[in-house]
Design a protein around this motif. Structure first.
Motif, PDB file in Angstrom:
ATOM      1  N   TYR A 188      13.918  -2.193  -1.897  1.00 48.15           N
ATOM      2  CA  TYR A 188      12.693  -1.645  -1.326  1.00 48.15           C
ATOM      3  C   TYR A 188      12.376  -0.326  -2.027  1.00 48.15           C
ATOM      4  CZ  TYR A 188      13.469  -5.008   2.448  1.00 48.15           C
ATOM      5  OH  TYR A 188      13.649  -6.149   3.170  1.00 48.15           O
ATOM      6  N   GLN A 189      11.088  -0.036  -2.119  1.00 40.98           N
ATOM      7  CA  GLN A 189      10.716   1.194  -2.803  1.00 40.98           C
ATOM      8  C   GLN A 189       9.363   1.692  -2.308  1.00 40.98           C
ATOM      9  OE1 GLN A 189      10.541   0.040  -6.927  1.00 40.98           O
ATOM     10  NE2 GLN A 189       8.513  -0.890  -6.733  1.00 40.98           N
ATOM     11  N   ALA A 190       9.154   2.972  -2.515  1.00 41.89           N
ATOM     12  CA  ALA A 190       7.851   3.559  -2.213  1.00 41.89           C
ATOM     13  C   ALA A 190       6.871   3.195  -3.318  1.00 41.89           C
ATOM     14  CB  ALA A 190       7.972   5.068  -2.078  1.00 41.89           C
ATOM     15  N   VAL A 191       5.618   2.967  -2.949  1.00 44.50           N
ATOM     16  CA  VAL A 191       4.587   2.640  -3.926  1.00 44.50           C
ATOM     17  C   VAL A 191       4.164   3.920  -4.632  1.00 44.50           C
ATOM     18  CG1 VAL A 191       2.232   1.779  -4.210  1.00 44.50           C
ATOM     19  CG2 VAL A 191       3.803   0.657  -2.609  1.00 44.50           C
ATOM     20  N   PRO A 192       4.114   3.925  -5.968  1.00 40.43           N
ATOM     21  CA  PRO A 192       3.675   5.132  -6.687  1.00 40.43           C
ATOM     22  C   PRO A 192       2.259   5.531  -6.268  1.00 40.43           C
ATOM     23  CG  PRO A 192       4.722   3.580  -8.200  1.00 40.43           C
ATOM     24  CD  PRO A 192       4.567   2.868  -6.884  1.00 40.43           C
ATOM     25  N   GLU A 193       2.016   6.810  -6.312  1.00 34.99           N
ATOM     26  CA  GLU A 193       0.739   7.346  -5.862  1.00 34.99           C
ATOM     27  C   GLU A 193      -0.433   6.749  -6.633  1.00 34.99           C
ATOM     28  OE1 GLU A 193      -2.133   9.128  -3.815  1.00 34.99           O
ATOM     29  OE2 GLU A 193       0.000   9.177  -3.290  1.00 34.99           O
ATOM     30  N   LEU A 196       0.829  -1.197   0.000  1.00 34.64           N
ATOM     31  CA  LEU A 196       0.000   0.000   0.000  1.00 34.64           C
ATOM     32  C   LEU A 196       0.868   1.254   0.000  1.00 34.64           C
ATOM     33  CD1 LEU A 196      -2.826   1.221   0.121  1.00 34.64           C
ATOM     34  CD2 LEU A 196      -2.705   1.070   2.621  1.00 34.64           C
ATOM     35  N   TYR A 197       1.871   1.279   0.848  1.00 35.43           N
ATOM     36  CA  TYR A 197       2.783   2.423   0.895  1.00 35.43           C
ATOM     37  C   TYR A 197       4.224   2.053   0.523  1.00 35.43           C
ATOM     38  CZ  TYR A 197      -0.694   5.494   2.973  1.00 35.43           C
ATOM     39  OH  TYR A 197      -1.805   6.276   3.184  1.00 35.43           O
ATOM     40  N   ARG A 198       4.664   0.884   0.961  1.00 34.91           N
ATOM     41  CA  ARG A 198       6.038   0.474   0.705  1.00 34.91           C
ATOM     42  C   ARG A 198       6.033  -0.919   0.084  1.00 34.91           C
ATOM     43  NH1 ARG A 198       9.345   4.720   1.101  1.00 34.91           N
ATOM     44  NH2 ARG A 198      10.995   3.137   1.027  1.00 34.91           N
ATOM     45  N   GLY A 199       6.832  -1.108  -0.953  1.00 31.58           N
ATOM     46  CA  GLY A 199       6.867  -2.380  -1.657  1.00 31.58           C
ATOM     47  C   GLY A 199       8.271  -2.887  -1.868  1.00 31.58           C
ATOM     48  N   TRP A 200       8.349  -3.991  -2.595  1.00 40.23           N
ATOM     49  CA  TRP A 200       9.621  -4.640  -2.889  1.00 40.23           C
ATOM     50  C   TRP A 200       9.716  -4.865  -4.390  1.00 40.23           C
ATOM     51  CZ3 TRP A 200      14.296  -5.776  -1.337  1.00 40.23           C
ATOM     52  CH2 TRP A 200      15.006  -6.832  -1.914  1.00 40.23           C
ATOM     53  N   ASP A 201      10.805  -4.360  -4.970  1.00 41.90           N
ATOM     54  CA  ASP A 201      11.075  -4.533  -6.395  1.00 41.90           C
ATOM     55  C   ASP A 201      11.882  -5.815  -6.558  1.00 41.90           C
ATOM     56  OD1 ASP A 201      11.937  -4.497  -8.987  1.00 41.90           O
ATOM     57  OD2 ASP A 201      12.636  -2.429  -8.976  1.00 41.90           O
ATOM     58  N   VAL A 213       3.946  -4.918   8.490  1.00 43.29           N
ATOM     59  CA  VAL A 213       5.115  -4.391   7.793  1.00 43.29           C
ATOM     60  C   VAL A 213       6.265  -5.347   8.062  1.00 43.29           C
ATOM     61  CG1 VAL A 213       6.618  -2.408   7.464  1.00 43.29           C
ATOM     62  CG2 VAL A 213       4.227  -2.056   8.130  1.00 43.29           C
ATOM     63  N   THR A 214       6.834  -5.892   7.004  1.00 42.45           N
ATOM     64  CA  THR A 214       7.798  -6.966   7.161  1.00 42.45           C
ATOM     65  C   THR A 214       8.815  -6.930   6.028  1.00 42.45           C
ATOM     66  OG1 THR A 214       7.996  -9.361   7.438  1.00 42.45           O
ATOM     67  CG2 THR A 214       6.282  -8.593   5.945  1.00 42.45           C
ATOM     68  N   THR A 215       9.563  -8.003   5.862  1.00 42.46           N
ATOM     69  CA  THR A 215      10.528  -8.149   4.775  1.00 42.46           C
ATOM     70  C   THR A 215       9.918  -9.032   3.691  1.00 42.46           C
ATOM     71  OG1 THR A 215      11.528  -9.972   6.011  1.00 42.46           O
ATOM     72  CG2 THR A 215      12.538  -7.803   6.237  1.00 42.46           C
ATOM     73  N   PRO A 216      10.430  -8.969   2.466  1.00 43.62           N
ATOM     74  CA  PRO A 216       9.746  -9.650   1.353  1.00 43.62           C
ATOM     75  C   PRO A 216       9.670 -11.164   1.482  1.00 43.62           C
ATOM     76  CG  PRO A 216      11.830  -8.693   0.643  1.00 43.62           C
ATOM     77  CD  PRO A 216      11.550  -8.136   1.984  1.00 43.62           C
ATOM     78  N   THR A 229       5.109   3.560   8.535  1.00 42.62           N
ATOM     79  CA  THR A 229       4.277   2.888   7.534  1.00 42.62           C
ATOM     80  C   THR A 229       3.070   2.226   8.178  1.00 42.62           C
ATOM     81  OG1 THR A 229       6.247   2.501   6.171  1.00 42.62           O
ATOM     82  CG2 THR A 229       4.292   1.161   5.698  1.00 42.62           C
ATOM     83  N   ALA A 230       3.292   1.549   9.303  1.00 38.35           N
ATOM     84  CA  ALA A 230       2.180   0.906  10.005  1.00 38.35           C
ATOM     85  C   ALA A 230       1.150   1.938  10.441  1.00 38.35           C
ATOM     86  CB  ALA A 230       2.706   0.122  11.201  1.00 38.35           C
ATOM     87  N   GLN A 231       1.607   3.080  10.908  1.00 39.61           N
ATOM     88  CA  GLN A 231       0.678   4.128  11.346  1.00 39.61           C
ATOM     89  C   GLN A 231      -0.127   4.675  10.173  1.00 39.61           C
ATOM     90  OE1 GLN A 231       3.249   6.875  13.359  1.00 39.61           O
ATOM     91  NE2 GLN A 231       3.541   5.547  15.135  1.00 39.61           N
ATOM     92  N   ARG A 232       0.531   4.816   9.022  1.00 42.74           N
ATOM     93  CA  ARG A 232      -0.184   5.318   7.842  1.00 42.74           C
ATOM     94  C   ARG A 232      -1.247   4.313   7.395  1.00 42.74           C
ATOM     95  NH1 ARG A 232       4.062   7.577   3.474  1.00 42.74           N
ATOM     96  NH2 ARG A 232       2.173   8.589   2.672  1.00 42.74           N
ATOM     97  N   ILE A 233      -0.916   3.042   7.463  1.00 42.44           N
ATOM     98  CA  ILE A 233      -1.901   2.016   7.122  1.00 42.44           C
ATOM     99  C   ILE A 233      -3.069   2.066   8.110  1.00 42.44           C
ATOM    100  CG2 ILE A 233      -2.274  -0.482   7.054  1.00 42.44           C
ATOM    101  CD1 ILE A 233       0.629  -0.729   6.004  1.00 42.44           C
ATOM    102  N   GLN A 234      -2.752   2.192   9.388  1.00 45.61           N
ATOM    103  CA  GLN A 234      -3.799   2.242  10.409  1.00 45.61           C
ATOM    104  C   GLN A 234      -4.694   3.458  10.263  1.00 45.61           C
ATOM    105  OE1 GLN A 234      -1.141   1.622  13.882  1.00 45.61           O
ATOM    106  NE2 GLN A 234      -2.542  -0.014  14.449  1.00 45.61           N
ATOM    107  N   SER A 235      -4.160   4.535   9.716  1.00 50.09           N
ATOM    108  CA  SER A 235      -4.963   5.748   9.567  1.00 50.09           C
ATOM    109  C   SER A 235      -6.165   5.538   8.650  1.00 50.09           C
ATOM    110  CB  SER A 235      -4.099   6.896   9.043  1.00 50.09           C
ATOM    111  OG  SER A 235      -3.758   6.686   7.678  1.00 50.09           O
ATOM    112  N   HIS A 236      -6.104   4.491   7.828  1.00 50.06           N
ATOM    113  CA  HIS A 236      -7.226   4.168   6.941  1.00 50.06           C
ATOM    114  C   HIS A 236      -8.200   3.173   7.580  1.00 50.06           C
ATOM    115  CE1 HIS A 236      -5.272   6.167   3.517  1.00 50.06           C
ATOM    116  NE2 HIS A 236      -4.157   5.599   3.920  1.00 50.06           N
ATOM    117  N   GLY A 237      -7.912   2.794   8.821  1.00 54.67           N
ATOM    118  CA  GLY A 237      -8.752   1.791   9.451  1.00 54.67           C
ATOM    119  C   GLY A 237      -8.367   0.373   9.068  1.00 54.67           C
ATOM    120  N   PHE A 238      -7.170   0.183   8.461  1.00 56.45           N
ATOM    121  CA  PHE A 238      -6.711  -1.129   8.036  1.00 56.45           C
ATOM    122  C   PHE A 238      -5.785  -1.728   9.102  1.00 56.45           C
ATOM    123  CE2 PHE A 238      -6.727   0.714   3.467  1.00 56.45           C
ATOM    124  CZ  PHE A 238      -8.108   0.715   3.464  1.00 56.45           C
TER     125      PHE A 238
END
Length: 948
Positions: free
Chosen positions: A230-235, A219-224, A286-289, A273-282
């Motif tokens: 590691y990379q940020a997820v495009p908007e 959702l916010y951070r991904g794995w290439d 957050v872990t490693t690939p 990242t976890a806090q940003r995910i939680q802000s959506h009620g999700f």
């Protein structure tokens, strides 16, 4: 998500998850239709906390903090025992619905006509969901074996793999209909199972009732995967995914699990990242690939394991460790801090990888030399790079100055250096000089510079201006150079004193969070009192008139007088008719029966032959000096343990009263095989350790730790030593045991390190001087506000210490799980006080010095803190165990169990009433909202606090 298991000696991917190769196309379609996600206001996540771990060695204890845990079942056999040990955690098995790996044995059993395509990225075959037989086959061959192994839910992956083969809308619709049949068949077969869908957005409208949760990655951070970064997820990608997940949460009313990927050393980014995910009620994870590390979710498990690297001789089954400086010096501070020390000597065994070690609170090195250790240096460099805190006490232990610089960033002059006198301290923190003040001098002066931005606690400077940064807190942790953590006294080779306060220094250097930690010294807010007696000396004659046996004196003058919980043991080879004193056996056995009949006495064995040197007798030695000289006997662990228990229960114990403990004899150093015998006998054990701190040896180095791991067992040490040590092996002074009172006082301040433990032998009563010293110890203890417990109860608490897991929620509250026997947590007062109205599983707390002791009413609790207390009444302390707590409106009921007449303190507002067993009580005294009560009753009572 990639799933890996070991099969046939090689790593393969079982039902491998599909990387979303069609994501870009879907996003393009979404953008054409103008789908965008609106701004989401911060929301509280709904649903259980979830963790995913697909590694071969999950941190089982830490995972028990979560409500649901997803595992790769190929790594594990039957997990029913794991599930039973974690009753609040539901384990779910990862299953792939849409693909099967081509090398997995199940692939060969699937007819080729059931497969419609390939996923070459994972070497897997795509299943044709239209196949009528597939749902039943999947249930019986894939899901049922995992259910039978103890899993109670399934994480369903590859729900959209069919899109690799289905190209037309009609083909996709047919595949989706087949998927719906498969999932419904799964739910029908296992109606109690919890199901997590990994995406599956297309079929969710038809399966909303079957899905218990929907997950999605990145959702916010991904794995290439292609570039392995590691990379940020495009908007744009995030906007599309948020739109899908909002539909899940709002339209289908299902919790959402968002799985993101962040490098392990970027813990701060993981939290953000976890806090940003939680802000959506999700619900975040957050872990490693590879999903083989402990990530961060709705809660963050706070690691308690502390790796201690040392160079002391360990010996087989750690039998050399009890006398080692590594255990003697460093374990006690670790236990006080709530940590679980793991000792490894890299000179004797290979170092495991950091991944194999699992989450660590930090690493401490305690080397006594600085020889090259390339593997150790590599591990430490990786740990520092990953953000694991490292503390070096003594020599760095990695080799020459260049290696020290590359590992720690410490700049040490190469080659010899002769300091120019005089040498003086140019900088000294108030924390230096805990037990002894260091003395600067030219002989141990080493030109040394701490890394930039370090906080210097002690710096020496010679007359030339050259400096030595002897003690410092560094960006990666901290260090104290040899001679500046512990100083050896000139009086003897084994006498050391702490230059630094090891507890305060480790707390700062390891950057330990202010968290509740389990405490084995206190229960229900009062320091515990336990009494245990080693049976040696039943046949000894007393110096009292008539020369009665020591067993008679002990019964008459001690056990009948002091009615506190006591563990009493006997040596079979000493008291039995077939032992060394057959003529005295009738008297001794009579005394033992009368002792064991007392209600406050619990039964223990001090073995059959009383081995003096356990490693020797376990290795085959026998005869004088190794154990009691019992004719024809050779050491047998079963005979020592189970045999002596059978003797006690058949000849000495009242009907129905069982032996609960083994009191280790002699050097108290059994090996793992003998500990196996204790486990098979179904009893506990105690003894070992050398807590002898007194005013003559006023050092924490004379306070033994909680115990020691030997193989898969944990040997619990006695909290302090017996009278034999205080009396010079009973050679004098015989009144020396009175100095145990000094031990009690010095293990209370400045840190409460131990409960009060009155521990002695039967022969301690054979001389008036030692008997009077024993009376003094009892009188002192009974004059204190202590909590008497049985020794077996305390041992169970000590055994439970490592199992307790503590986690922190996003709102700052703490979750405690696994507190089955040990239900006292300790927390610095500066962290805040428990809010009784908001906390759950908390019966009260008691403040003592800079610490506060929080009492739990069961194995799990949620502790909410605030700067000031709320108005809810609570139990401050009691000399009783808390068995249950119920709050109903303004009434609080606490079920207490006391072994002695009940004493307790309650904080409540004016106007509240307190009753015990329905009897209204009047406080003995009251002040500042504290009300102290007493009762003549012991046993189980219900305390009721009613407030208007």
């Amino acid at each position: 998500m990639k799933r890996t298991v070991w099969h046939g000696g090689r790593e393969v991917r079982l039902f491998a998850g599909l990387r979303r190769l069609w994501m870009a196309g879907l996003l393009a379609i979404a953008s054409l239709f103008g789908l965008a996600h609106p701004v989401v206001q911060a929301a509280t996540p709904t649903g259980p906390s979830v963790a995913l771990h697909y590694g071969a060695r999950p941190p089982w204890n830490a995972l028990s903090a979560f409500d649901w845990v997803v595992l790769e079942p190929g790594h594990h056999g039957d997990i029913a025992a794991r599930a039973q040990a974690a009753p609040n955690t539901r384990f779910l098995a990862y299953l792939s619905v849409g693909e099967v790996h081509r090398e997995h044995p199940l692939h060969a059993t699937i007819p080729a006509t059931w497969l419609i395509g390939r996923n070459d990225a994972w070497n897997s075959a795509v299943v044709d969901q239209r196949t009528p037989e597939w749902p039943a086959w999947f249930v019986e061959n894939v899901a049922r074996p995992q259910w039978d192994k103890g899993y109670r839910g399934f994480f369903l992956d590859t729900l959209d793999s069919y899109q690799l083969a289905a190209k037309t809308p009609e083909e996709r619709a047919a595949q989706e209909a087949g998927l719906v049949r498969t999932v419904k068949a799964l739910k029908a077969a296992f109606p109690q199972a919890k199901l997590i869908f990994n995406r599956g957005f297309e079929i969710l409208p038809q399966l909303a009732q079957e899905a218990d949760m929907v997950a999605a990655e990145s959702l916010y951070r991904g794995w290439d995967q292609k570039n392995r970064r590691y990379q940020a997820v495009p908007e744009a990608d995030r906007a599309w995914l948020l739109g899908q997940l909002d539909q899940v949460r709002t339209r289908h009313q299902r919790p959402v699990l968002a799985i993101d990927y962040v490098a392990p050393q970027e813990r701060a980014l993981a939290r953000e990242t976890a806090q940003r995910i939680q802000s959506h009620g999700f619900i975040p994870w957050v872990t490693t690939p590879d999903l083989d590390t402990l990530g961060l979710g709705a809660i963050e498990v706070l690691p308690r394991r502390l790796l201690i690297l040392h160079d002391a001789e360990v010996g087989k089954d750690s039998t050399e460790m009890p006398s080692s400086d590594a255990l003697r010096f460093f374990a006690t501070p670790a236990y006080y801090l709530g940590l679980v020390p793991l000792f490894i000597n890299p000179d004797e065994e290979p170092l495991p990888s950091l991944a194999a070690l699992g989450p660590l609170a930090g690493i401490v090195t305690t080397f006594t030399n600085d020889k090259p250790r390339p593997a150790t240096a590599k591990l430490l460099r990786q740990a520092i790079a990953d953000g694991t805190r490292v503390v070096a006490l003594g020599w760095p232990g990695v080799g020459d100055a260049n290696t020290v610089r590359d590992t720690f960033g410490l700049v040490r002059r190469v080659g010899p250096y002769r300091a120019v006198s005089p040498v003086a301290f140019s900088q000294r923190d108030a924390a230096i000089g805990f037990e002894v003040s260091p003395t600067p001098g030219p002989l141990d002066f080493v030109p040394l510079a701490a890394p930039p931005t370090s906080e210097l606690l002690l710096q020496a400077r010679d007359a030339s201006g050259t400096t030595m940064d002897a003690v410092a807190l560094t960006p990666w942790g901290g260090y104290a150079w040899p001679g500046y953590s512990l100083a050896r006294l000139p009086a003897g080779k084994d006498e050391f004193r702490w230059v630094i306060d090891p507890i305060a220094f480790l707390r700062r250097a390891l950057a330990l969070p202010a968290m509740p930690v389990p405490d084995t010294t206190t229960d229900t807010g009062r320091r515990m009192l336990l009494v245990h007696i080693d049976g040696d000396g039943f046949p000894n004659r007393s110096d009292q008139p008539g020369s009665p046996l020591s067993s008679e004196v002990l019964l008459r003058e001690v056990l009948a007088r002091y009615r506190v919980p006591t563990a009493m043991s006997v040596i079979e080879g000493e008291t039995a008719p077939h032992g060394l004193y057959p003529k005295l056996a009738p008297q001794m056995e009579d005394h033992a029966r009368r002792m064991f009949a007392l209600p406050h006495i619990e039964l223990a064995t001090h073995t059959f032959s009383h081995p003096f040197k356990w490693s020797d007798v376990e290795g085959g030695a026998f005869g004088k000096g190794y154990s009691l000289e019992l004719p024809g006997y050779r050491f047998d662990a079963e005979r020592e343990i189970t045999g002596s228990i059978r003797y006690i229960e058949s000849r000495l114990a009242p009907p129905g009263k069982r032996v609960t403990l083994v009191h280790w004899s002699g050097d108290t150093n059994p090996n793992a095989a003998t500990l196996d015998a204790v486990e098979r006998a179904g009893v506990l054990s105690i003894n070992g350790g050398d807590t002898t701190i007194t005013r003559a040896v006023p050092s924490m180095t004379h306070v033994a730790p909680l115990g020691l791991h030997k193989g898969r067992h944990f040997q619990v040490f006695a909290p302090n030593q017996n009278e034999n040590v205080y009396t010079g092996e009973f050679l004098g002074p015989l009144y020396g045991h009175e100095r145990v009172i000094q031990t009690f006082e010095m293990t209370e301040k400045p840190y409460r390190l131990k409960p009060v433990n009155i521990y002695y032998h039967t022969y301690a009563v054979s001389r008036r001087a030692s008997l009077e010293a024993l009376h003094r110890a009892y009188r002192w203890a009974l004059a204190q506000p202590l909590h008497p417990v049985y020794t077996s109860e305390w041992v169970r608490k000590a055994m439970n210490y490592e199992d307790i897991v503590v986690a922190r929620a996003a709102d700052g509250s703490f979750l405690v799980r696994g507190a089955t026997a040990l239900r006292q947590m300790r927390l610095p007062r500066a962290a805040g006080v428990p809010q009784m109205a908001l906390s759950t599983g908390v019966a009260g707390y008691n403040q003592h010095g800079t610490e506060q002791y929080i009492h739990l009413d069961g194995p799990q609790a949620r502790i909410v803190l605030a700067p000031q207390p709320d108005a809810m009444p609570y139990l401050v302390d009691a000399n009783a165990r808390i068995d249950a707590l119920v709050r109903e409106g303004s009434t609080t009921r606490v079920t207490l169990h006391a072994h002695v007449p009940l004493r307790f303190t309650v904080r409540h507002p004016n106007g509240c009433s307190v009753s015990l067993g329905g009897r209204r009580l009047t406080p003995l005294r009251s002040s500042d909202g504290l009300h102290h009560y007493a009762s003549d009753q012991d046993g189980t009572e219900t305390l009721t606090i009613g407030c208007p």
